[in-house]
Every structure is written in C-alpha cells, then in structure tokens.
Write an enzyme that holds these catalytic residues in place. Structure first.
Site, PDB file in Angstrom:
ATOM      1  N   ILE A  30       0.827  -1.213   0.000  1.00  0.00           N
ATOM      2  CA  ILE A  30       0.000   0.000   0.000  1.00  0.00           C
ATOM      3  C   ILE A  30       0.865   1.269   0.000  1.00  0.00           C
ATOM      4  CG2 ILE A  30      -0.307   0.309   2.510  1.00  0.00           C
ATOM      5  CD1 ILE A  30      -3.348   0.599   1.903  1.00  0.00           C
ATOM      6  N   GLU A  94       6.639  -4.435  10.750  1.00  0.00           N
ATOM      7  CA  GLU A  94       5.428  -3.702  11.163  1.00  0.00           C
ATOM      8  C   GLU A  94       4.220  -4.625  11.268  1.00  0.00           C
ATOM      9  OE1 GLU A  94       4.853  -0.726   8.177  1.00  0.00           O
ATOM     10  OE2 GLU A  94       6.761   0.272   8.613  1.00  0.00           O
ATOM     11  N   HIS A  99       6.148 -12.134   5.712  1.00  0.00           N
ATOM     12  CA  HIS A  99       5.949 -11.744   4.308  1.00  0.00           C
ATOM     13  C   HIS A  99       7.291 -11.461   3.666  1.00  0.00           C
ATOM     14  CE1 HIS A  99       5.518  -8.296   7.010  1.00  0.00           C
ATOM     15  NE2 HIS A  99       6.156  -7.586   6.104  1.00  0.00           N
TER      16      HIS A  99
HETATM   17  P1  AMP Z   1       7.158  -4.924   7.352  1.00  0.00           P
HETATM   18  O1  AMP Z   1       7.754  -3.643   7.850  1.00  0.00           O
HETATM   19  O2  AMP Z   1       8.186  -5.839   6.750  1.00  0.00           O
HETATM   20  O3  AMP Z   1       6.298  -5.589   8.390  1.00  0.00           O
HETATM   21  O4  AMP Z   1       6.245  -4.509   6.127  1.00  0.00           O
HETATM   22  C1  AMP Z   1       4.855  -4.332   6.223  1.00  0.00           C
HETATM   23  C2  AMP Z   1       4.418  -3.752   4.914  1.00  0.00           C
HETATM   24  O5  AMP Z   1       3.019  -3.878   4.816  1.00  0.00           O
HETATM   25  C3  AMP Z   1       4.744  -2.261   4.741  1.00  0.00           C
HETATM   26  O6  AMP Z   1       5.580  -2.077   3.603  1.00  0.00           O
HETATM   27  C4  AMP Z   1       3.374  -1.620   4.568  1.00  0.00           C
HETATM   28  O7  AMP Z   1       3.386  -0.548   3.634  1.00  0.00           O
HETATM   29  C5  AMP Z   1       2.548  -2.790   4.085  1.00  0.00           C
HETATM   30  N1  AMP Z   1       1.108  -2.698   4.344  1.00  0.00           N
HETATM   31  C6  AMP Z   1       0.509  -2.359   5.503  1.00  0.00           C
HETATM   32  N2  AMP Z   1      -0.831  -2.413   5.376  1.00  0.00           N
HETATM   33  C7  AMP Z   1      -1.078  -2.812   4.106  1.00  0.00           C
HETATM   34  C8  AMP Z   1      -2.263  -3.051   3.358  1.00  0.00           C
HETATM   35  N3  AMP Z   1      -3.491  -2.908   3.902  1.00  0.00           N
HETATM   36  N4  AMP Z   1      -2.150  -3.438   2.074  1.00  0.00           N
HETATM   37  C9  AMP Z   1      -0.917  -3.598   1.510  1.00  0.00           C
HETATM   38  N5  AMP Z   1       0.234  -3.382   2.160  1.00  0.00           N
HETATM   39  C10 AMP Z   1       0.162  -2.995   3.440  1.00  0.00           C
END
Ligand code: AMP
Length: 117
Positions: A30, A94, A99
């Site tokens: 996102i 986060e 993932h």
């Molecule tokens: P991480 O810091 O590795 O946990 O990455 C989490 C990722 O999820 C971040 O790059 C966010 O921008 C992404 N993210 C959070 N919410 C969403 C969502 N609803 N749809 C797509 N990506 C998301």
C-alpha cells in the site's frame, strides 16, 4: 484476532492481489518503496521468521518460486530486484504475519542505509 494480512488473504479487506493459490497470496504494498513492491505472504499466519517450523520448509520455498514468477511477469527479472524479510523491531517489522517483499523497477541502492556501527 486475525492478522491484517489474514484478512487480505480471506478477501475481507481490499488489496491489489496479483497472485493467490492454496498456500500463498501476493499483493501490492500500500506504500510502495519502488515501482514494483509486492508482498508475498503465506496464507497461514506465521508471525515472524523466528516462528518458521521445520514443516514450513516447502511453504517458504514456495514464497520464493512465486517471487521468481512475479519478477518475470513484472518485467524486472533481468534488471534485478531485492527480496526482503524483516523480523521483529530491529528488522523494522510492522506486520506480524511473515511476508517476503519483492522490490524492483529501479536501482535500489545499498542493502541498508547505514554502516555497521
Ligand atoms: P514490514 O515492515 O516488513 O512488516 O512490512 C509491512 C508492509 O506492509 C509495509 O511495507 C506496509 O506498507 C505494508 N502494508 C501495511 N498495510 C497494508 C495493506 N493494507 N495493504 C498492503 N500493504 C500494506
């Protein structure tokens, strides 16, 4: 409580899903950090890399074969790309549902922003 990504996998909340099968789901981040920024997640919620079990080895391998195929489809296989898994707070994680980030479409620069110390 289901994780945010479990709810995306179940299509309970919207996402730009680019691939899904019975084991993994891939959707566009996102807040993209590159022209191509796709998250590839196991459909089952493994919280972090620390929680990967021996029986998950084939599943984790599948994340990488899906990444390879998506890189080809997105036209970045030859120019190159980066695959990242963040773990816990120092890793900048986060969302606590494992993932794989697939990033590409431009030169991505150094692997991390700062020096070792
Ligand atoms: P991480 O810091 O590795 O946990 O990455 C989490 C990722 O999820 C971040 O790059 C966010 O921008 C992404 N993210 C959070 N919410 C969403 C969502 N609803 N749809 C797509 N990506 C998301």
């Amino acid at each position: 409580m289901p994780t945010l990504f479990e709810r995306i996998v179940a299509r309970e909340i919207p996402a730009d899903i680019v691939f899904q099968d019975d084991r993994v789901t891939a959707f566009r981040d996102i807040h993209p950090r590159a022209p191509v920024h796709i998250l590839i997640v196991p459909n089952k919620p493994i919280p972090t890399a620390n929680d990967v079990a021996d029986e998950d080895e084939a599943l984790i391998g599948h994340l990488y074969t899906v990444a390879r195929e998506l890189a080809r489809r997105e036209g970045i296989a030859e120019s190159g790309y980066r695959l990242i898994v963040n773990c816990n707070s120092d890793g900048g994680q986060e969302v606590y549902h494992l993932h794989l980030h697939l990033l590409g479409g431009k030169p991505l620069g150094p692997m991390v922003a700062s020096k070792a110390q």
